[in-house]
Design an enzyme around this catalytic site. Structure first.
Site, PDB file in Angstrom:
ATOM      1  N   GLN A  39      18.496  -0.511  12.183  1.00 55.64           N
ATOM      2  CA  GLN A  39      17.206   0.169  12.324  1.00 55.64           C
ATOM      3  C   GLN A  39      16.472   0.175  10.984  1.00 55.64           C
ATOM      4  OE1 GLN A  39      16.775   3.760  14.885  1.00 55.64           O
ATOM      5  NE2 GLN A  39      16.239   4.824  12.975  1.00 55.64           N
ATOM      6  N   HIS A  44       7.229 -19.717 -25.220  1.00 60.79           N
ATOM      7  CA  HIS A  44       7.690 -18.521 -25.933  1.00 60.79           C
ATOM      8  C   HIS A  44       6.521 -17.602 -26.310  1.00 60.79           C
ATOM      9  CE1 HIS A  44      11.581 -20.577 -26.356  1.00 60.79           C
ATOM     10  NE2 HIS A  44      10.878 -21.634 -26.702  1.00 60.79           N
ATOM     11  N   LYS A  62      13.451  -2.563   9.467  1.00 59.24           N
ATOM     12  CA  LYS A  62      12.043  -2.680   9.855  1.00 59.24           C
ATOM     13  C   LYS A  62      11.076  -2.188   8.798  1.00 59.24           C
ATOM     14  CE  LYS A  62      13.630  -2.332  14.518  1.00 59.24           C
ATOM     15  NZ  LYS A  62      15.006  -2.306  13.966  1.00 59.24           N
ATOM     16  N   SER A 105     -11.873   3.789 -17.794  1.00 60.59           N
ATOM     17  CA  SER A 105     -10.955   4.848 -18.217  1.00 60.59           C
ATOM     18  C   SER A 105     -11.605   6.204 -17.975  1.00 60.59           C
ATOM     19  CB  SER A 105     -10.632   4.689 -19.701  1.00 60.59           C
ATOM     20  OG  SER A 105     -10.037   5.863 -20.226  1.00 60.59           O
ATOM     21  N   GLU A 149      -2.713  -5.594 -12.572  1.00 59.93           N
ATOM     22  CA  GLU A 149      -1.621  -4.663 -12.866  1.00 59.93           C
ATOM     23  C   GLU A 149      -0.959  -4.162 -11.585  1.00 59.93           C
ATOM     24  OE1 GLU A 149      -3.321  -2.949 -17.120  1.00 59.93           O
ATOM     25  OE2 GLU A 149      -3.486  -1.722 -15.322  1.00 59.93           O
ATOM     26  N   ASN A 208      19.419  -4.100  22.164  1.00 64.00           N
ATOM     27  CA  ASN A 208      19.844  -4.916  21.028  1.00 64.00           C
ATOM     28  C   ASN A 208      19.158  -6.273  21.021  1.00 64.00           C
ATOM     29  OD1 ASN A 208      21.497  -2.762  20.588  1.00 64.00           O
ATOM     30  ND2 ASN A 208      23.426  -3.820  21.015  1.00 64.00           N
ATOM     31  N   SER A 251      13.016   6.209  15.529  1.00 62.03           N
ATOM     32  CA  SER A 251      12.348   5.151  14.767  1.00 62.03           C
ATOM     33  C   SER A 251      10.921   4.924  15.239  1.00 62.03           C
ATOM     34  CB  SER A 251      13.128   3.835  14.896  1.00 62.03           C
ATOM     35  OG  SER A 251      13.247   3.442  16.258  1.00 62.03           O
ATOM     36  N   LYS A 258     -13.575   1.189 -22.111  1.00 63.51           N
ATOM     37  CA  LYS A 258     -12.506   0.418 -21.465  1.00 63.51           C
ATOM     38  C   LYS A 258     -12.955  -0.256 -20.163  1.00 63.51           C
ATOM     39  CE  LYS A 258      -8.584   0.371 -22.050  1.00 63.51           C
ATOM     40  NZ  LYS A 258      -7.667   1.444 -21.647  1.00 63.51           N
ATOM     41  N   ASN A 264     -10.477  -2.058 -17.332  1.00 62.00           N
ATOM     42  CA  ASN A 264      -9.050  -2.300 -17.085  1.00 62.00           C
ATOM     43  C   ASN A 264      -8.810  -3.309 -15.964  1.00 62.00           C
ATOM     44  OD1 ASN A 264      -8.426  -0.306 -19.008  1.00 62.00           O
ATOM     45  ND2 ASN A 264      -8.581   1.304 -17.458  1.00 62.00           N
TER      46      ASN A 264
END
Length: 462
Positions: free
Chosen positions: A323, A157, A326, A278, A291, A111, A24, A284, A286
């Site tokens: 383990q 709505h 993490k 774009s 997003e 532990n 790990s 465009k 964006n």
């Protein structure tokens, strides 16, 4: 290959593929600073309890601090043969201080060691995320302060419902973030409990002082049951639940920003600092920040699901399955942090509200219909009767291509004699919003009070 930490019960060595599978160190190196801090406290406790000498404890602490400096300077980079961060630190410590380094693990198991490390880590990360939430809230308050009397259509709505103050809309997200901030504070308290001294599962035969090491590490309490101490991950699950809610709130705001930036809404304009173009369509712009936040929400929710499923079948006490807690935890922490930062930047410098378009939007629909019904109800007409009357006039107006503001007084009075010339003032968007002065409502007076309360909240609890 270096000798492993387990006893001479084993004669053979691990298969190379299993070494890789079992290790790990590739991700739990994230815990190294916390492991060093926890180990230093444990060494001091051992000396305090008379289990090792003060001189030995001082050697151990000095060696641990040297490892800390080596790590920060890029000189300590343990490989997969070290298995995990705890073994890597112990091995390097022994190289630095000799056989006294082998005494560090007295009265401690990996532990309870890893349980301590992960709580120290998460406590620190919670504090940082709460600070980021405060910065996000401050940005919301600053933006809301500029737009108390800016109107925006309110939706239910995703249909036009009633006009509201834009500040009121933004402050809804302030309240969500406030719950997130408070929730993390509660989780921090349950995270800040020390498992150190629980041993592998049953405690230890050494006369340790768990309160002493807990106090050194700033823990507010101790696990009262050693089995629970080494196997509990409730705090991590709670954190992932809180992190998921933070991301859900950011995702909801992201969705609105994406809609508002569309040509169909045009409620905001994206600045160049927080938008992309774009590769094929030159016109465009964006909303990539929003997003990405919306998209990253799924991975944090997935980490919560992962840890819940991980824990559901584990018998007491510690199991190697743990383990796997993490990477989910580390990734969720980093994802929440970067998303809060990105969203704060987006709100502060990445978008501009198109106030003229917003004013046009609230004036071009029937979102003042409820106010017509309220107008009649205030003049003694039963609300349900008023509601039905207004429904009919909306239907008629739609058929005629009119808005309510376009009706003549004669048309109003034909609907009901209670209408008078004051109906026109009552249904203007500004008055519609101003009139909703109930506590927590969108009325400008209420919004100003809410802003003042939000600022006080940031000052008092910041």
């Amino acid at each position: 290959m270096a000798k492993k930490t387990w006893s001479d019960r084993f004669e053979g060595s691990l298969h190379p593929a299993i070494v890789l599978f079992n290790a790990s160190i590739g991700f739990d190196i994230e815990l190294i600073e916390y492991d060093l801090t926890g180990s230093a406290a444990h060494a001091k406790m051992l000396a305090h309890s008379g289990i090792i000498s003060v001189t030995e404890a001082e050697q151990l602490v000095a060696g641990l601090e040297q490892i800390r400096q080596e790590y920060r300077q890029g000189q300590f980079n343990p490989g997969v043969d070290q298995e995990d961060v705890h073994f890597a630190v112990e091995r390097r410590l022994t190289e630095l201080v000799g056989d006294v380094g082998k005494k560090l693990h007295t009265a401690r198991s990996r532990n309870d060691q890893v349980g301590t490390d992960i709580r120290l880590y998460l406590r620190d990360q919670i504090d940082q995320i709460r600070a980021s939430l405060r910065a996000f809230q401050e940005t919301l308050v600053a933006l809301a302060s500029e737009h108390v009397e800016t109107l925006i259509p309110g939706y239910t709505h995703l249909q036009r419902a009633q006009p509201i103050s834009l500040a009121h809309h933004l402050l809804a997200y302030f309240q969500m973030a406030q719950r997130d901030w408070e929730r993390l504070g509660e989780i921090r308290a349950r995270t800040n409990i020390s498992p150190l001294g629980s041993g592998a599962l049953a405690g230890t035969t050494f006369p340790i002082d768990r309160h002493f090491s807990a106090n050194l590490l700033g823990f507010e309490g101790l696990y009262a049951n050693s089995l629970d101490g080494v196997s509990d991950r409730d705090f991590a699950i709670e954190f992932l639940g809180a992190a998921s809610l933070i991301m859900v709130h950011l995702s909801r705001l992201s969705e609105e920003i994406i809609l508002w930036a569309s040509q169909e809404f045009s409620f905001i304009r994206l600045t160049d600092s927080c938008a992309t173009g774009s590769s094929i369509m030159p016109q465009k712009k964006n909303p990539d920040v929003a997003e990405l936040v919306r998209g990253k929400t799924g991975r944090v929710i997935g980490h919560l699901q992962s840890l819940l499923v991980l824990m559901k079948g584990l018998p007491l006490a510690y199991n190697k399955d743990l383990q796997e807690d993490k990477e989910a935890l580390f990734d969720a922490v980093k994802t929440v942090q970067v998303c809060l930062e990105a969203m704060t930047i987006l709100l502060s410098e990445g978008l501009v509200f198109q106030t003229e378009r917003l004013a046009q939007a609230v004036a071009e629909d029937f979102s003042n219909a409820t106010d017509v019904a309220d107008y009649l109800a205030a003049k003694g007409v039963p609300f349900r009767e008023a509601y039905n009357l207004v429904g009919k006039v909306v239907k008629t107006s739609l058929a005629q291509g009119k808005l309510l503001k376009d009706l003549t007084l004669a048309e109003w009075q034909a609907l009901h004699p209670a209408f008078d010339t004051d109906i026109y003032a009552a249904i203007t968007p500004q008055q519609v919003v101003a009139a909703r002065n109930s506590y927590g409502g969108t009325g400008f007076e209420q919004v100003r009070q809410a802003l003042a309360q939000a600022k006080l909240c940031l000052e008092v609890e910041g």
